[in-house]
Design an enzyme around this catalytic site. Structure first.
Site, PDB file in Angstrom:
ATOM      1  N   ASP A 127      32.124  40.277  44.830  1.00  0.00           N
ATOM      2  CA  ASP A 127      32.561  41.070  43.661  1.00  0.00           C
ATOM      3  C   ASP A 127      32.886  40.107  42.532  1.00  0.00           C
ATOM      4  O   ASP A 127      33.066  38.901  42.750  1.00  0.00           O
ATOM      5  CB  ASP A 127      33.807  41.906  44.021  1.00  0.00           C
ATOM      6  CG  ASP A 127      34.227  42.850  42.890  1.00  0.00           C
ATOM      7  OD1 ASP A 127      33.366  43.250  42.080  1.00  0.00           O
ATOM      8  OD2 ASP A 127      35.420  43.190  42.815  1.00  0.00           O
ATOM      9  N   SER A 128      33.005  40.664  41.325  1.00  0.00           N
ATOM     10  CA  SER A 128      33.435  39.860  40.180  1.00  0.00           C
ATOM     11  C   SER A 128      34.878  39.412  40.369  1.00  0.00           C
ATOM     12  O   SER A 128      35.304  38.410  39.814  1.00  0.00           O
ATOM     13  CB  SER A 128      33.354  40.696  38.907  1.00  0.00           C
ATOM     14  OG  SER A 128      34.177  41.850  39.047  1.00  0.00           O
ATOM     15  N   CYS A 137      30.699  45.849  44.447  1.00  0.00           N
ATOM     16  CA  CYS A 137      30.945  45.982  43.008  1.00  0.00           C
ATOM     17  C   CYS A 137      29.977  47.031  42.470  1.00  0.00           C
ATOM     18  O   CYS A 137      28.762  46.852  42.565  1.00  0.00           O
ATOM     19  CB  CYS A 137      30.693  44.625  42.351  1.00  0.00           C
ATOM     20  SG  CYS A 137      30.758  44.683  40.557  1.00  0.00           S
ATOM     21  N   GLU A 154      43.702  43.056  39.060  1.00  0.00           N
ATOM     22  CA  GLU A 154      43.740  41.597  39.249  1.00  0.00           C
ATOM     23  C   GLU A 154      45.182  41.099  39.169  1.00  0.00           C
ATOM     24  O   GLU A 154      45.616  40.278  39.975  1.00  0.00           O
ATOM     25  CB  GLU A 154      42.901  40.880  38.168  1.00  0.00           C
ATOM     26  CG  GLU A 154      41.402  41.082  38.280  1.00  0.00           C
ATOM     27  CD  GLU A 154      40.762  40.321  39.441  1.00  0.00           C
ATOM     28  OE1 GLU A 154      41.263  39.258  39.821  1.00  0.00           O
ATOM     29  OE2 GLU A 154      39.760  40.831  39.975  1.00  0.00           O
ATOM     30  N   CYS A 165      34.932  52.034  40.759  1.00  0.00           N
ATOM     31  CA  CYS A 165      35.058  50.580  40.620  1.00  0.00           C
ATOM     32  C   CYS A 165      35.910  50.145  41.803  1.00  0.00           C
ATOM     33  O   CYS A 165      36.953  50.756  42.086  1.00  0.00           O
ATOM     34  CB  CYS A 165      35.746  50.238  39.307  1.00  0.00           C
ATOM     35  SG  CYS A 165      36.249  48.502  39.199  1.00  0.00           S
ATOM     36  N   HIS A 175      37.844  47.836  42.196  1.00  0.00           N
ATOM     37  CA  HIS A 175      39.206  47.391  41.875  1.00  0.00           C
ATOM     38  C   HIS A 175      40.212  48.544  41.954  1.00  0.00           C
ATOM     39  O   HIS A 175      41.401  48.314  42.153  1.00  0.00           O
ATOM     40  CB  HIS A 175      39.272  46.831  40.451  1.00  0.00           C
ATOM     41  CG  HIS A 175      38.835  45.405  40.335  1.00  0.00           C
ATOM     42  ND1 HIS A 175      37.517  45.026  40.428  1.00  0.00           N
ATOM     43  CD2 HIS A 175      39.551  44.269  40.129  1.00  0.00           C
ATOM     44  CE1 HIS A 175      37.443  43.702  40.271  1.00  0.00           C
ATOM     45  NE2 HIS A 175      38.652  43.228  40.093  1.00  0.00           N
TER      46      HIS A 175
HETATM   47  N1  DGL Z   1      34.852  45.680  40.940  1.00  0.00           N
HETATM   48  C1  DGL Z   1      33.827  45.943  40.036  1.00  0.00           C
HETATM   49  C2  DGL Z   1      33.175  47.284  40.171  1.00  0.00           C
HETATM   50  O1  DGL Z   1      33.212  47.875  41.232  1.00  0.00           O
HETATM   51  C3  DGL Z   1      33.735  45.308  38.696  1.00  0.00           C
HETATM   52  C4  DGL Z   1      34.926  45.087  37.854  1.00  0.00           C
HETATM   53  C5  DGL Z   1      34.571  44.288  36.621  1.00  0.00           C
HETATM   54  O2  DGL Z   1      34.283  43.098  36.775  1.00  0.00           O
HETATM   55  O3  DGL Z   1      34.549  44.845  35.504  1.00  0.00           O
HETATM   56  O4  DGL Z   1      32.570  47.779  39.253  1.00  0.00           O
END
Ligand code: DGL
Length: 281
Positions: free
Chosen positions: A9-10, A73, A151, A183, A185
């Site tokens: 993931d990012s 992600c 984060e 997302c 996150h």
């Molecule tokens: N966790 C990511 C997603 O599911 C990306 C979050 C990001 O880097 O903007 O889209």
């Protein structure tokens, strides 16, 4: 021999997926690739995102002799899966917003998609909605601020409750009864989201579905000789001391730069079939 699973993931969002996979495959070895140098992905140009992800995932797959890669992600999965599958000879699992179950579960047929600005605008997402939620009124909410808030939470920083309330106010006012957390996150903030939106809004994410897919693709029977291990956490930029503490609590045995020293994990992978290339020639 243990199965090597690479989760990508990012940022820290993929940990929400890793936790689900670990529930169903407790005997595997887990590696994590964290592209924190380019976070947040929701703001990146599509081609830049595709090229960068394919490059670093390819490197990490070879480095840890991954048996499977999970692109945890949504912002990346909605773009990079065809290119990544063309490069790699191992299974690639992606994650996409849970629009289909949301459309099935919504009683008032009014659902929300909370994702990054990239994901809410992707052609892939439009197609998902047309295909699986044609009978629903779907509202899209794009936010990178919530990505950064997740984060911050994982870096053991306080959540800015006023900002959270401001970001969620339009969702609360919309009248939806089901919200897709599109997302990875956002499950990290699930408790905060549920508290603000109330129990009348059902929150749905894709974690369990991804875990089930990974379980199906691997053969869990062959996996029982290994023991669960959270191996290296690879970063593309230095991380904060707070996040380092969280990762240690989580159980990762090391945090290191993707382009740094390879000694430890090479001794690990060269003992088995790790010498075989995982990319198509
Ligand atoms: N966790 C990511 C997603 O599911 C990306 C979050 C990001 O880097 O903007 O889209």
């Amino acid at each position: 021999m243990s199965t090597n699973i690479l989760v990508f993931d990012s940022g820290v969002g993929g940990l929400s997926i890793l936790s689900e996979i670990k529930q169903v495959l407790p005997h595997a070895s887990y590696y994590y690739l964290f592209d924190n140098a380019r976070l947040p992905y929701g703001e990146l140009q599509e081609q830049e995102l595709i090229d960068g992800c394919i490059d670093i995932i390819g490197q990490a797959v070879e480095r840890v002799a991954a048996d499977i890669v999970v692109v945890a992600c949504n912002s990346a999965s909605t773009l990079i899966l065809p290119g990544l599958r063309a490069l790699l000879s191992i299974p690639v699992v992606g994650v996409v917003p849970a629009i289909k179950p949301a459309a099935q579960l919504s009683k008032n047929k009014h659902i929300g998609l909370l994702a990054t600005p990239g994901t809410v605008n992707r052609a892939y997402t439009h197609d998902l909605i047309t295909k699986f939620a044609a009978e629903c009124h779907v509202e899209r909410f794009g936010s990178s601020e919530l990505v950064l808030m997740a984060e911050a939470k994982m870096a053991q920083q306080a959540i800015d409750k006023a900002l959270l309330a401001a970001l969620l106010a339009p969702i609360k006012a919309s009248g939806i009864d089901t919200l897709v957390l599109g997302c990875t996150h956002f499950p990290i903030l699930k408790q905060e989201l549920q508290t603000y939106l109330g129990d009348e809004v059902l929150l749905l994410d894709s974690g369990k579905a991804i875990a089930a897919r990974v379980h199906t693709l691997l053969n869990p029977e062959t996996d029982k000789s290994g023991k669960a291990a959270l191996q290296a956490f690879f970063t593309t930029k230095t991380i904060s001391a707070g996040l380092e503490r969280t990762l240690a609590d989580y159980g990762f045995s090391s945090v290191r730069p993707l382009n740094g020293d390879t000694t430890d994990e090479m001794t690990n992978v060269l003992t088995d079939e790790g010498t075989q290339s995982k990319t198509k020639s």
